[in-house]
Design a protein around this motif. Sequence first.
Motif, mmCIF file in Angstrom:
data_model
loop_
_atom_site.group_PDB
_atom_site.id
_atom_site.type_symbol
_atom_site.label_atom_id
_atom_site.label_comp_id
_atom_site.label_asym_id
_atom_site.label_seq_id
_atom_site.Cartn_x
_atom_site.Cartn_y
_atom_site.Cartn_z
ATOM 1 N N HIS A 197 0.836 -1.205 0.000
ATOM 2 C CA HIS A 197 0.000 0.000 0.000
ATOM 3 C C HIS A 197 0.870 1.254 0.000
ATOM 4 O O HIS A 197 0.678 2.169 -0.809
ATOM 5 N N LEU A 198 1.874 1.275 0.889
ATOM 6 C CA LEU A 198 2.760 2.438 0.998
ATOM 7 C C LEU A 198 3.642 2.587 -0.238
ATOM 8 O O LEU A 198 3.915 3.708 -0.685
ATOM 9 N N ALA A 199 4.089 1.469 -0.804
ATOM 10 C CA ALA A 199 4.934 1.523 -2.005
ATOM 11 C C ALA A 199 4.171 2.104 -3.188
ATOM 12 O O ALA A 199 4.711 2.922 -3.952
ATOM 13 N N LEU A 200 2.920 1.699 -3.363
ATOM 14 C CA LEU A 200 2.131 2.219 -4.474
ATOM 15 C C LEU A 200 1.923 3.722 -4.334
ATOM 16 O O LEU A 200 2.056 4.470 -5.311
ATOM 17 N N LEU A 201 1.610 4.176 -3.124
ATOM 18 C CA LEU A 201 1.423 5.606 -2.910
ATOM 19 C C LEU A 201 2.717 6.379 -3.137
ATOM 20 O O LEU A 201 2.721 7.441 -3.768
ATOM 21 N N ALA A 202 3.830 5.837 -2.611
ATOM 22 C CA ALA A 202 5.116 6.529 -2.760
ATOM 23 C C ALA A 202 5.537 6.616 -4.222
ATOM 24 O O ALA A 202 6.070 7.640 -4.664
#
Length: 277
Positions: free
Chosen positions: A158-163
């Motif tokens: 989730h965090l990787a996609l947003l970043a």
Amino acid sequence: MKSLVVLFFSVWPLLANSASQQPVQFPDVENNVAYAKVASLGFNLADEKIAYGSDESQYALLWRAKQALVQTPLVILLHGGCWLSEYDIKHTYALSTGLAQAGFNVWSLEYRRSGTSGGGWPATFNDIKAGILAASTYNKGEFKLADSVAVGHSAGGHLALLAGGEISQLKGVIGLAPITDIKAYARGNNSCQKVTKDFMQGMPTDKPKAYTQANPSEQPLHPQSIILQGDKDAIVPAFNLAQLKRPVVMLEGVGHFDWIHPGSEAFSTLIKNLNEI
């Protein structure tokens, strides 16, 4: 984006002498791996620990590639664990070891999470962005974001996609069973879904703006984003992946933890996509 880089930056002495560590033999496993099998795996210690901020949870562990490739890319690894302080970086030591043995440098990020480590939205996401950008300034710019792929598992996905949507310099992003629709996920009933409200400090009806900002399904993604998912995943079921408008690889019979076991079919699929991205 430059303002996100924390000025505090230091390197601890080597955690392990990479030349003295023997390769780890990871057993082949059937699909739908239990977490206990991942937790029992051997691993090599990281070569270095690098702080990207002043908090004790703001650091990266660097595993250097154990075989020479024509070009050795950097994997920026974001572990999962429902964004909770109870689940830290340690459960991906075997994955980092396996990636290094496959020829990748690995920059594995620890970060503040909801609970005792003091994270939550948006502090956790700010840590992730700062930690990714710190990779590009390490060792006089040894690693280039243009040669780096952010790989995140579960909540880390989730965090990787947003970043990736904000750090366009990255070569690409791979989500491993990522939480792609945090609004839908927060309404679920499994143990990980129920603590989404702790990470977000409320439910979607309480924090509509924050949930939209934290939702990969409603935010721009890196153009080279790939979703790797298993159809037996009961922890992070696939939510409307087509709306992401990015390639999805769905593996039959694969569960949630296959992606972090280097002896799995899922790990081989990850390596294939890293080499192709």
